[in-house]
Design an enzyme around this catalytic site. Sequence first.
Site, PDB file in Angstrom:
ATOM      1  N   GLY A 206     -95.696 -86.453  16.596  1.00 37.68           N
ATOM      2  CA  GLY A 206     -95.753 -86.338  15.133  1.00 37.68           C
ATOM      3  C   GLY A 206     -96.874 -85.416  14.703  1.00 37.68           C
ATOM      4  N   ASN A 207     -97.182 -85.433  13.417  1.00 40.41           N
ATOM      5  CA  ASN A 207     -98.293 -84.612  12.911  1.00 40.41           C
ATOM      6  C   ASN A 207     -99.043 -85.391  11.828  1.00 40.41           C
ATOM      7  OD1 ASN A 207     -96.977 -84.029  10.286  1.00 40.41           O
ATOM      8  ND2 ASN A 207     -95.508 -82.953  11.598  1.00 40.41           N
ATOM      9  N   TYR A 208    -100.094 -84.771  11.313  1.00 37.87           N
ATOM     10  CA  TYR A 208    -100.990 -85.494  10.401  1.00 37.87           C
ATOM     11  C   TYR A 208    -100.552 -85.483   8.939  1.00 37.87           C
ATOM     12  CZ  TYR A 208    -104.307 -85.434  14.281  1.00 37.87           C
ATOM     13  OH  TYR A 208    -104.909 -85.613  15.493  1.00 37.87           O
TER      14      TYR A 208
END
Length: 396
Positions: A206-208
Amino acid sequence: MLQGKKILIGITGSIAAYKTILLIRQFIKANAEVKVVITPAAKEFVSPLVLAVLSKNKVVTTLAENDEWENHVMLGRWADVMIIAPLSCNTLAKMAVGICDNMLLATYLSATCPIVIAPAMDEDMWKHATTQRNLQSLKKDGVHIITVNKGELASGLIGEGRMAEPEAIYFYVVENFLRATIFHKKNILITAGGTHEALDPVRFLGNYSTGKMGFAIAEEMYLQGANVTIIAGQVQVATPYKGIKILAVKTADEMYDAVVKEFKHTDIAIMAAAVADYKPKQTAKEKIKKKENELTLQLIKNKDILAYLGSIKKKHQLLIGFALETQQEKLNALNKLKSKNADAIVLNSLKQKGAGFGLNTNKITILNKDGNTKDYSLKSKDAVAKDIVSFIRNIV
Ligand code: CTP
């Protein structure tokens, strides 16, 4: 946000009157003009001086004072919306039959704007057949009712009868009566947040991204009168506006499917989501166990949603993309604009202090099809959303 909007707040005799102070504050903070009219009984619960200072206006209490006549007709006509909060059982009953023995009631009877009431009383009074009958007749008269909450009551009992929270009243009023009409009847589709690509039942790539920027744009578009749908990946924000449609998705594939389905009815699409470029080639059915010192993951490319929309969009549809860059920002953003056939790209640079995932501020540059670029200063994400929306307004 509510510049030029005129809000008339009526307060009756109820312990919940102290909460209306927060409601006034909220409207004032949003730059609305607020006037307050109270019943004689309300004075026992909240000081007119406090209300006058907070609303920045004289509080209206009586029909005539020191030989001066208060014009209730003009007060009722002045307002864009009149909110009576808290509304006591007594004033509710008087409103239902048209009794007019104080300034608040006289104003109510002469008001031409929408009327919103937030009742507050003990549970037995609330549930009494007379009260319910009175509410029904006000409803028939076109009055908008924000129903009571359940919780601790002034009597010490727990039950129904608490006035709705000031925030809930504020957003109800803004959303139902104070939206602009600039994007009226326009269907806006916004992607927000990051996607999660499953590795196994307990892990993901995933990412932030938190979805803050996408939600801020959605809310601004909604306040300008648009019908707004958010396709939300993984987000850490929520919207107080009930009329914004949110479709939750997890993966890039799910986001693609949802966006493609909605796009047919879309006038303006804004792709603010941080979509994962790659996903694991295989998702393990069981948890991947720790074995070797090294583990190699095989990834495959996800479909590019923005590029696909760019390839199918019709003439009347406007497509806005985002670009997150860490080097050669403008050049990369321009390449994205062209290769994905967007009408404009909002560029964020992670190099800019105060810009990036999860922060409350952002600094953007908008590039349009004609090769023009516009740099904006560092602002709150809400202010950035306003800039983006007014940019769009100028190109539709
Ligand atoms: N985007 C998309 N679908 C993808 C990847 C990106 O719709 N699979 C959209 C994003 O929502 C954004 C724009 O494309 O509006 C650019 O995203 P960005 O991550 O900056 O660029 P990429 O196209 O992924 O290219 P790169 O990662 O190489 O910078």
